[in-house]
Design an enzyme around this catalytic site. Structure first.
Site, PDB file in Angstrom:
ATOM      1  N   GLY A 219       0.783  -1.230   0.000  1.00 30.41           N
ATOM      2  CA  GLY A 219       0.000   0.000   0.000  1.00 30.41           C
ATOM      3  C   GLY A 219       0.810   1.273   0.000  1.00 30.41           C
ATOM      4  O   GLY A 219       0.329   2.295   0.512  1.00 30.41           O
ATOM      5  N   GLU A 436       1.412 -37.264   2.802  1.00 23.63           N
ATOM      6  CA  GLU A 436       0.744 -36.092   3.386  1.00 23.63           C
ATOM      7  C   GLU A 436       0.348 -36.340   4.835  1.00 23.63           C
ATOM      8  O   GLU A 436       0.468 -35.444   5.678  1.00 23.63           O
ATOM      9  CB  GLU A 436      -0.485 -35.734   2.546  1.00 23.63           C
ATOM     10  CG  GLU A 436      -0.178 -35.366   1.103  1.00 23.63           C
ATOM     11  CD  GLU A 436       0.826 -34.241   0.974  1.00 23.63           C
ATOM     12  OE1 GLU A 436       0.887 -33.370   1.871  1.00 23.63           O
ATOM     13  OE2 GLU A 436       1.579 -34.239  -0.018  1.00 23.63           O
TER      14      GLU A 436
END
Length: 629
Positions: A219, A436
């Site tokens: 920003g 996993e």
């Protein structure tokens, strides 16, 4: 609409100049064209004689002088006619071009004159005719076309800045969230632009310039626009790369024009984005391009010294590479302040999500807090992109409101890539499931590890399966937390070894090894978390200069490099052994979780934790306090 008459006039003038020059330099060829032999052949076809007869005339001495055309292919001469008692203009075409004719003419002492070829057969004439239209078009486009930067009135030297003079950028501090500390700093600039007498009354001079430093998407440009919007002053913006040009002196001229524009519109905000493009340290490059960039930087330094602090001009620059900027640019009197904008924390992300969700039809049951927890390390631009992707997915599904499902899908899509096709091969699917689950189970059973968010077999990007963790956003990381992350990352390869053995391990852990190597190296060389001396031992890489390898690190570190590598290997091996130990002790649980994942394909973090807790005790975790939103 601008009057086009001057442009058309100048274009015609240049075109006439080209044509006049062409005719001037080729005038002799035009004269030759009117008298050349081709006109003679066309207008006197009956006065051509055979070549044999022409040779007899030479041997009999009837020819005194000849004219050669077309490189000796055509001969024209005067011949005395006994019938008419007059000279005749006669021509002959030489059948074979060779040097014997010239030798014969010299043998019989006959004068000859050779003329060049026809003008339009010459290379210069052909190139000239082809280039004239092209040059006319190029000249018109460069100098006279609408929007051209190259004209006779100096537009090349003008800065192509975007000027917003309506004193309303459409952005205020209410549109900037997640960077409250920076906003407080810039309120002082707003006060100066609105009421400069408050500063001058006590003899205070406000800063001339400020540099905003921060990662991309945090920003910086939005903050500069908000200052202009709050103060109600014009906003002039330009990028640092727009000063760079191939012509010498153009960058410095554009800098002068930019500051002149700012003085005409003061008070105002002058914003220079990506100033590192021209503000790098001087004397670090070689060649004319570097010299031109340094002249541009020198002009910026001069201009910032030239205007008074009370002129109402505040120069704001943005960069994410403050370490490469020249020290003269950062000294007091130029860019007095340097404000760093960091990636937002969880509270800042919640405020940013509130700003970007104003114009989004988000379901009332959707909690921005959970979205902020799943987006650790995201910038404001990333969060805006997530909500936009979620809105696109909602419209694609013909839904009326954006739900948490679309938002989570957008997050996974941005982080890991597009969703792939699920594996159909049961063997490979089982391998990925154990891999996993190894990550998730090892992380769940470690005390200082992050919580499991989701375990899935759905491929994304290059990954055949994914295990998501919710990172703990603490400003400082302990050695126990880093070691737990390292062990959890190695849990996938450890599960393959425990279940299938060394000969059946796969290449799926390649990315895990890169992460582990980087983390272990930082623990040794940056954080001092090894048995070596607790100090920073980042060894700079050798540099290449004109093809030669230069050693830039001290000699004392050369002996330490091998010890650093041994420490890294020791940390990684210790972490892998611990991961294997955890999974071997919970082999039954590992099998059941892998079977469940193969069946349902996705297990939520809470569901995964409950399943593990039903078989074994979970370590006590340090939880974050609940957020009040």
């Amino acid at each position: 609409m601008k009057n086009e008459t001057p442009r058309i006039f100048y274009t015609l003038l240049i075109g006439l100049a080209f044509i006049s020059g062409f005719v001037y330099f080729n005038w002799d060829n035009f004269i030759d064209l009117t008298n050349n032999s081709r006109n003679f052949l066309e207008s006197h076809p009956g006065q051509m004689i055979p070549f044999d007869k022409f040779l007899n005339y030479i041997e009999n001495g009837d020819i005194k002088k000849v004219d050669l055309y077309e490189n000796g292919e055509i001969v024209v001469f005067d011949l005395f006619s006994s019938a008419t008692k007059k000279l005749q203009h006669v021509g002959v075409k030489i059948p074979i071009r060779n040097s014997s004719l010239i030798l014969k003419l010299r043998e019989y002492r006959i004068d000859f004159t050779a003329y060049p070829a026809v003008s339009f057969d010459s290379a210069w004439s052909i190139v000239s005719v082809l280039l004239i239209p092209v040059l006319l078009v190029v000249v018109y486009q460069l100098f006279f076309s609408e929007g051209s930067n190259y004209d006779f009135f100096g537009n090349l030297r003008k800065a192509r800045a975007k000027i917003q003079l309506d004193a309303n950028t459409g952005v205020s501090f209410n549109d900037v969230a997640g960077i409250d500390e920076a906003k407080q700093e810039f309120e002082e600039f707003v006060s100066f632009l609105k009421m400069p007498q408050l500063f001058t009354a006590v003899g205070a001079n406000p800063p001339k310039g400020v540099i905003i430093v921060g990662p991309p998407g945090t920003g910086k440009t939005l903050l500069a626009k908000a200052i202009a919007g709050e103060a109600g002053v014009p906003f002039i913006s330009i990028s640092g790369s727009e000063f760079v040009e191939m012509f010498v002196g153009i960058g410095a001229s554009r800098v002068r024009d930019l500051f002149e524009t700012a003085e005409r519109n003061s008070p105002c905000i002058l914003f220079i984005d990506e100033i590192d493009a021209i503000g790098r340290q001087r004397g670090t490059g070689v060649g004319g391009t570097n010299d031109e960039r340094e002249q541009t930087l020198n002009q910026i330094l001069t201009e910032m010294d030239g205007f008074k602090p009370t002129s109402g001009i505040i120069v704001i620059a943005a960069t994410n590479r403050a370490d490469v900027l020249d020290s003269a640019l950062l000294r007091p009197g130029r860019f007095d302040r340097q404000i760093t904008v960091y990636l937002p924390d969880i509270y800042g992300r919640i405020e940013i999500l509130k700003v970007h969700s104003r114009d989004k039809n988000i379901d009332s049951k959707t909690s921005l807090k959970f979205i902020a927890q799943r987006t650790a390390g995201f910038s404001g631009a990333d969060l805006a992109n997530i909500l936009n992707e979620a809105a696109i997915l909602t419209a694609r599904a013909n839904l009326e409101t954006i739900t948490i499902k679309q938002i989570y899908t957008a997050i996974e899509r941005i982080i890991a890539g597009l969703e792939g096709v699920l594996l159909n091969d049961s063997r490979n699917k089982r391998l990925v499931a154990y891999h996993e689950v190894g990550h998730a189970l090892a992380g769940t059973l470690l005390k200082n590890h992050d919580d499991v968010q989701k375990v899935t077999l759905i491929p994304r990007g290059r990954a055949q399966g994914l295990t998501w963790f919710t990172p703990d956003e603490q400003p400082l990381m302990t050695r126990g937390q880093l070691s737990s992350r390292l062990i959890g990352t190695l849990g996938g390869r450890a599960a393959e070894k425990v279940i299938f053995g060394k000969m059946e391990i796969t290449s799926g852990a390649s990315n895990d090894f890169f992460k582990v190597n980087s983390l272990a190296r930082q623990m040794v060389t940056r954080f001092g978390m090894s048995s070596l001396t607790p100090m920073a031992m980042d060894l700079p890489k050798p540099s290449i200069f004109f093809g030669r390898r230069l050693q830039t690190r001290p000699d004392c570190f050369l002996d330490v490099a091998d010890q650093i590598d041994m420490q890294i290997i020791e940390i990684v091996e210790d972490g892998f052994d611990k991961a294997c130990t955890i999974l071997e002790r919970n082999r039954l649980l590992l099998d059941q979780l892998a079977t469940l994942l193969t069946q349902v394909e996705t297990i939520d973090g809470k569901e995964f934790e409950q399943f593990v807790s039903s078989y074994t005790g979970l370590p006590k975790q340090t939880k974050l306090e609940p957020l009040s939103v």
